[in-house]
Structure formats: structure tokens, C-alpha cells
Design a protein around this motif. Structure first.
Motif, PDB file in Angstrom:
ATOM      1  N   PHE A 138       0.892  -1.168  -0.147  1.00 49.44           N
ATOM      2  CA  PHE A 138       0.077  -0.060  -0.080  1.00 49.44           C
ATOM      3  C   PHE A 138       0.940   1.310   0.114  1.00 49.44           C
ATOM      4  N   TRP A 139       0.516   2.246  -0.411  1.00 50.55           N
ATOM      5  CA  TRP A 139       1.305   3.586  -0.620  1.00 50.55           C
ATOM      6  C   TRP A 139       0.302   4.589  -0.258  1.00 50.55           C
ATOM      7  N   GLU A 140       1.039   5.681   0.268  1.00 46.19           N
ATOM      8  CA  GLU A 140       0.536   7.102   0.333  1.00 46.19           C
ATOM      9  C   GLU A 140       1.552   8.101   0.359  1.00 46.19           C
ATOM     10  N   LEU A 141       1.223   9.552  -0.033  1.00 42.31           N
ATOM     11  CA  LEU A 141       1.870  10.779   0.106  1.00 42.31           C
ATOM     12  C   LEU A 141       1.808  11.400   1.107  1.00 42.31           C
ATOM     13  N   LYS A 142       2.702  12.130   1.525  1.00 43.69           N
ATOM     14  CA  LYS A 142       2.561  13.055   2.641  1.00 43.69           C
ATOM     15  C   LYS A 142       3.766  13.986   2.575  1.00 43.69           C
ATOM     16  N   GLN A 143       3.260  15.248   2.833  1.00 41.92           N
ATOM     17  CA  GLN A 143       4.010  16.417   2.722  1.00 41.92           C
ATOM     18  C   GLN A 143       4.611  16.530   4.219  1.00 41.92           C
ATOM     19  N   ILE A 144       6.026  16.244   4.306  1.00 43.69           N
ATOM     20  CA  ILE A 144       6.590  16.335   5.552  1.00 43.69           C
ATOM     21  C   ILE A 144       7.690  17.448   5.814  1.00 43.69           C
ATOM     22  N   ARG A 145       8.073  17.891   4.677  1.00 46.80           N
ATOM     23  CA  ARG A 145       8.947  18.638   4.549  1.00 46.80           C
ATOM     24  C   ARG A 145       8.519  20.333   4.304  1.00 46.80           C
ATOM     25  N   ALA A 146       9.414  21.213   3.746  1.00 47.55           N
ATOM     26  CA  ALA A 146       8.924  22.512   3.371  1.00 47.55           C
ATOM     27  C   ALA A 146       7.908  22.274   2.310  1.00 47.55           C
ATOM     28  N   GLU A 188       9.586  21.555  -1.234  1.00 43.26           N
ATOM     29  CA  GLU A 188       9.909  20.153  -1.431  1.00 43.26           C
ATOM     30  C   GLU A 188       9.049  19.188  -1.760  1.00 43.26           C
ATOM     31  N   SER A 189       9.468  18.065  -2.537  1.00 48.61           N
ATOM     32  CA  SER A 189       8.685  17.254  -3.001  1.00 48.61           C
ATOM     33  C   SER A 189       8.218  16.210  -1.853  1.00 48.61           C
ATOM     34  N   GLU A 190       6.948  15.514  -2.033  1.00 43.82           N
ATOM     35  CA  GLU A 190       6.466  14.749  -1.150  1.00 43.82           C
ATOM     36  C   GLU A 190       7.097  13.544  -0.756  1.00 43.82           C
ATOM     37  N   THR A 191       7.192  13.004   0.315  1.00 53.49           N
ATOM     38  CA  THR A 191       7.530  11.569   0.872  1.00 53.49           C
ATOM     39  C   THR A 191       6.544  10.518   0.541  1.00 53.49           C
ATOM     40  N   ARG A 192       7.175   9.557  -0.133  1.00 50.41           N
ATOM     41  CA  ARG A 192       6.195   8.276  -0.156  1.00 50.41           C
ATOM     42  C   ARG A 192       6.327   7.255   0.810  1.00 50.41           C
ATOM     43  N   PHE A 193       5.242   6.608   1.258  1.00 47.36           N
ATOM     44  CA  PHE A 193       5.316   5.955   2.478  1.00 47.36           C
ATOM     45  C   PHE A 193       4.602   4.500   1.967  1.00 47.36           C
ATOM     46  N   PHE A 194       5.426   3.391   2.355  1.00 46.22           N
ATOM     47  CA  PHE A 194       4.799   2.010   1.744  1.00 46.22           C
ATOM     48  C   PHE A 194       4.394   1.356   2.953  1.00 46.22           C
ATOM     49  N   THR A 195       3.499   0.416   2.989  1.00 46.85           N
ATOM     50  CA  THR A 195       3.110  -0.846   3.661  1.00 46.85           C
ATOM     51  C   THR A 195       2.941  -2.016   3.105  1.00 46.85           C
ATOM     52  N   CYS A 236       3.374  -8.510   5.454  1.00 41.48           N
ATOM     53  CA  CYS A 236       3.915  -8.547   6.911  1.00 41.48           C
ATOM     54  C   CYS A 236       3.678  -7.024   7.549  1.00 41.48           C
ATOM     55  N   ASP A 237       3.034  -6.278   6.792  1.00 36.99           N
ATOM     56  CA  ASP A 237       2.902  -4.872   7.249  1.00 36.99           C
ATOM     57  C   ASP A 237       4.022  -3.975   7.840  1.00 36.99           C
ATOM     58  N   HIS A 238       5.090  -4.333   7.017  1.00 34.26           N
ATOM     59  CA  HIS A 238       6.346  -3.531   7.334  1.00 34.26           C
ATOM     60  C   HIS A 238       6.274  -2.266   6.820  1.00 34.26           C
ATOM     61  N   LYS A 239       6.685  -1.153   7.246  1.00 34.80           N
ATOM     62  CA  LYS A 239       6.379   0.361   6.872  1.00 34.80           C
ATOM     63  C   LYS A 239       7.846   0.807   6.538  1.00 34.80           C
ATOM     64  N   TRP A 240       8.122   1.423   5.456  1.00 33.37           N
ATOM     65  CA  TRP A 240       9.175   2.281   4.834  1.00 33.37           C
ATOM     66  C   TRP A 240       8.868   3.331   4.218  1.00 33.37           C
ATOM     67  N   ARG A 241       9.751   4.213   3.831  1.00 37.08           N
ATOM     68  CA  ARG A 241       9.599   5.437   3.009  1.00 37.08           C
ATOM     69  C   ARG A 241      10.717   5.456   2.003  1.00 37.08           C
ATOM     70  N   GLU A 242      10.156   6.520   1.186  1.00 39.77           N
ATOM     71  CA  GLU A 242      11.145   6.682  -0.080  1.00 39.77           C
ATOM     72  C   GLU A 242      11.018   8.213  -0.300  1.00 39.77           C
ATOM     73  N   ASP A 243      12.371   8.817  -0.214  1.00 38.45           N
ATOM     74  CA  ASP A 243      12.329  10.153  -0.382  1.00 38.45           C
ATOM     75  C   ASP A 243      13.064  10.278  -1.851  1.00 38.45           C
ATOM     76  N   ASP A 244      12.654  11.587  -2.587  1.00 42.12           N
ATOM     77  CA  ASP A 244      13.327  12.018  -3.575  1.00 42.12           C
ATOM     78  C   ASP A 244      14.898  12.466  -3.260  1.00 42.12           C
ATOM     79  N   HIS A 245      15.746  12.404  -3.950  1.00 41.87           N
ATOM     80  CA  HIS A 245      16.967  12.790  -3.849  1.00 41.87           C
ATOM     81  C   HIS A 245      17.410  13.934  -4.775  1.00 41.87           C
TER      82      HIS A 245
END
Length: 106
Positions: A75-83, A86-93, A97-106
Motif C-alpha cells: 500500500f502507498w500514500e504521499l505525505k508532505q513532511i518537509r517544506a 520540497e517534494s512529498e515523501t512516499r510511505f509504503f506498507t 507483513c505490514d512492514h512500513k518504509w519510506r522513499e524520499d526523492d534525492h
């Protein structure tokens, strides 16, 4: 449904008049105007369906490999956590196994 011209509150019917429960203002009922109104009187009661269990299935999914269990769906969702500039951060679940991780643009 009718609203009070004086205070904007919802009015109730009392006989042939609309009466405001907040300020007491009254105005006559008009059958022509009321013919287009929708009421709850006479409507059948329906079954209440709890959708909370199916909410998880409504979340969007994508093809991505889970770093914990190697499942290829999350599953994925986008959240604006910085200014705001800046681009949004992608969160995955992970769907397995319900493990959660995130992916930032570099």
C-alpha cells in the motif's frame, strides 16, 4: 428544508407555518416550494454496513519489493513532511507483513 431569514438556523414546521427554533421567527409554508423538498418521512430504514474492515482494501497498492519479506506488493500514500517547496515523501506498507518504509526523492 427551510432556513431562517433572520439568523440562518434550520426551521421546523408547525401546522401551516415554518418556525425557527433559535430566534422564533415565523413564515408561512408554501406548498409549491415544498413539493421539491426531500424528506425522510416514509423512507425505509436500510441496513447499516460497517465498512471499517474493507477500508484497508480500498487503499492504493503498487508493485514494489518489501525489504523485510520480499513480497512484491505494498500500500502507498504521499505525505508532505518537509517544506512546501520540497517534494512529498512516499510511505509504503507491505500487504503481507505490514512492514512500513519510506522513499524520499534525492
Amino acid at each position: 428544508m427551510e432556513f431562517c431569514d433572520d439568523c440562518g438556523s434550520m426551521m421546523k414546521t408547525e401546522g401551516d407555518r415554518w418556525v425557527c427554533g433559535s430566534c422564533g421567527a415565523e413564515k408561512p409554508r408554501e406548498s409549491d416550494a415544498e413539493s421539491g423538498m426531500v424528506t425522510t418521512q416514509g423512507q425505509e430504514e436500510g441496513e447499516i454496513v460497517d465498512l471499517s474492515e474493507s477500508e484497508e482494501d480500498a487503499r492504493p497498492t503498487t508493485d514494489i519489493q518489501c525489504p523485510e519479506c520480499d513480497n512484491d506488493r505494498a500500500f502507498w500514500e504521499l505525505k508532505q513532511i518537509r517544506a512546501a517547496d520540497e517534494s512529498e515523501t512516499r510511505f509504503f506498507t507491505c500487504t503481507e507483513c505490514d512492514h512500513k518504509w519510506r522513499e524520499d526523492d534525492h
